[in-house]
Motif scaffolding. Structure first.
Motif, short mmCIF file in Angstrom:
data_model
loop_
_atom_site.label_atom_id
_atom_site.label_comp_id
_atom_site.label_asym_id
_atom_site.label_seq_id
_atom_site.Cartn_x
_atom_site.Cartn_y
_atom_site.Cartn_z
N GLN A 62 0.81 -1.07 0.00
CA GLN A 62 0.08 -0.03 0.00
C GLN A 62 0.98 1.21 -0.05
OE1 GLN A 62 -2.45 -1.20 3.70
NE2 GLN A 62 -3.81 -0.76 2.50
N THR A 190 -12.80 6.28 -8.01
CA THR A 190 -11.35 7.34 -7.98
C THR A 190 -10.28 6.59 -7.29
OG1 THR A 190 -10.70 9.40 -7.12
CG2 THR A 190 -12.39 8.35 -6.00
N HIS A 191 -9.11 7.18 -7.46
CA HIS A 191 -7.92 6.54 -6.90
C HIS A 191 -7.82 7.27 -5.49
CE1 HIS A 191 -6.35 10.45 -8.12
NE2 HIS A 191 -5.29 10.06 -7.20
N CYS A 192 -8.73 8.22 -5.15
CA CYS A 192 -8.82 8.37 -3.48
C CYS A 192 -7.61 9.51 -3.32
CB CYS A 192 -9.20 7.44 -2.76
SG CYS A 192 -10.81 6.90 -2.67
N GLN A 209 -13.43 3.35 -4.13
CA GLN A 209 -11.83 3.52 -4.12
C GLN A 209 -11.46 2.59 -5.17
OE1 GLN A 209 -9.88 2.36 -0.53
NE2 GLN A 209 -7.77 3.27 -1.37
N TRP A 210 -10.41 3.15 -6.10
CA TRP A 210 -9.52 2.02 -6.98
C TRP A 210 -8.35 2.69 -6.92
CZ3 TRP A 210 -10.85 1.08 -12.94
CH2 TRP A 210 -10.08 0.25 -13.19
N ALA A 211 -7.71 2.39 -5.86
CA ALA A 211 -6.21 3.08 -5.50
C ALA A 211 -5.19 2.80 -6.43
CB ALA A 211 -5.92 2.21 -4.12
N ARG A 212 -4.61 3.99 -7.00
CA ARG A 212 -3.86 3.97 -8.18
C ARG A 212 -2.36 2.90 -7.81
NH1 ARG A 212 -1.77 9.78 -9.53
NH2 ARG A 212 -0.88 9.47 -7.45
N ARG A 215 -4.19 -0.60 -8.18
CA ARG A 215 -4.96 -0.88 -9.04
C ARG A 215 -4.95 -2.15 -10.04
NH1 ARG A 215 -4.42 4.29 -13.12
NH2 ARG A 215 -2.29 3.85 -13.93
#
Length: 276
Positions: A62, A190-192, A209-212, A215
């Motif tokens: 993360q 969004t990547h948040c 959330q679609w964390a960059r 992803r």
């Protein structure tokens, strides 16, 4: 002569602006200080971030690459120099508001435990209250600057044609705040990043959330399921009520006597009296 030295010579208060919130600032400070990610054996093993309010658990996968690396890079040098400059500044202006979820605890922690002078003045995006409208869904994409080819491998042949009347693909830039505030928008994928998070809060829109950074590990089916849950699941109404309440709190924060309004006035008053 450097900006820092000029400010000191002429006694000009120098403020740092943080586009992120107190929680992120506190977490980054303690990650840098204690490096708990170096005490685990794998990228998926959870670790606790010590010293913070609450039980904050993360995994190495993360974290941004620059934090996981043992080698100093131009970016890490720049960040180190920025932090040193911040410590010598008059204080920091934060794009957040006091009532936002974890922010009360971490705003107090940032000031009282880390000893940083800070004023919350957000959400800054509320300066724009216009409206916008478009199709059933909008997808915003940006082409890599390094890619000089016009070919779009990610776009299936004929896909955009099939979207006519249903959706819209916007390339490069889109007025995100204006789009999110339209009543037709039900969920924001969004990547948040902090700005996008605040803009979703302001609009009172459900955020998926679609964390960059991770992803590539998220399956399409998982995103589809999550979006459907936010749009029409059993808890959809509850989530909409919650996001609307957060949006109302954000607006109250910048109104007269609101937390951000008061903190900004406190900063102006302090700067004024310190130079009388």
């Amino acid at each position: 002569m450097s900006e820092e030295k000029i400010d000191a010579k002429f006694r000009i208060p120098r403020l740092v602006f943080h586009g992120t919130g107190f929680f992120s600032l506190c977490t980054t400070a303690y990650m840098t200080m204690y490096e708990p990610h170096k005490q685990v054996s794998s990228d998926s093993e959870p670790f606790m971030v010590p010293g913070l309010p609450g039980d904050i658990k993360l995994t190495r996968k993360q974290l941004p690459d620059m934090m996981k690396s043992n080698h100093e890079t131009d970016i890490t040098k720049m960040l180190k120099a920025s932090k040193e400059a911040e410590l010598k500044s008059y204080g920091a202006v934060i794009n957040s508001f006091y009532e936002l979820e974890l922010e009360p605890a971490y705003a107090d922690y940032y000031r009282n435990v880390l000893g940083m002078r800070a004023w919350h003045v957000g959400p800054v995006p509320l300066c724009n209250e216009d409206k916008a409208s478009n199709g059933d869904f909008i997808r915003v994409v940006r082409k890599d600057k390094k890619d000089q080819l016009e070919k779009e491998d990610w776009l299936l042949e004929g896909f955009e044609k099939r979207l006519e009347g249903k959706g819209l693909i916007v390339r490069k830039w889109a007025p995100q705040v204006l789009i999110l505030e339209h009543e037709a928008v039900g969920v924001f994928v969004t990547h948040c990043g902090w700005n996008s998070t605040l803009e979703g809060v302001i609009a009172g829109v459900g955020v998926q959330q679609w964390a960059r950074l991770v992803r590539d590990f998220v399956k399409r089916e998982a995103i589809e399921k999550a979006v459907k849950e936010v749009m029409a699941g059993d808890r959809a109404g509850e989530m909409r009520s919650r996001t609307k309440a957060l949006g109302d709190m954000a607006r109250r924060a910048i109104e007269k006597e609101g937390s951000s309004y008061s903190d900004l006035n406190a900063l102006i008053e302090e700067l004024s009296t310190s130079h009388d």
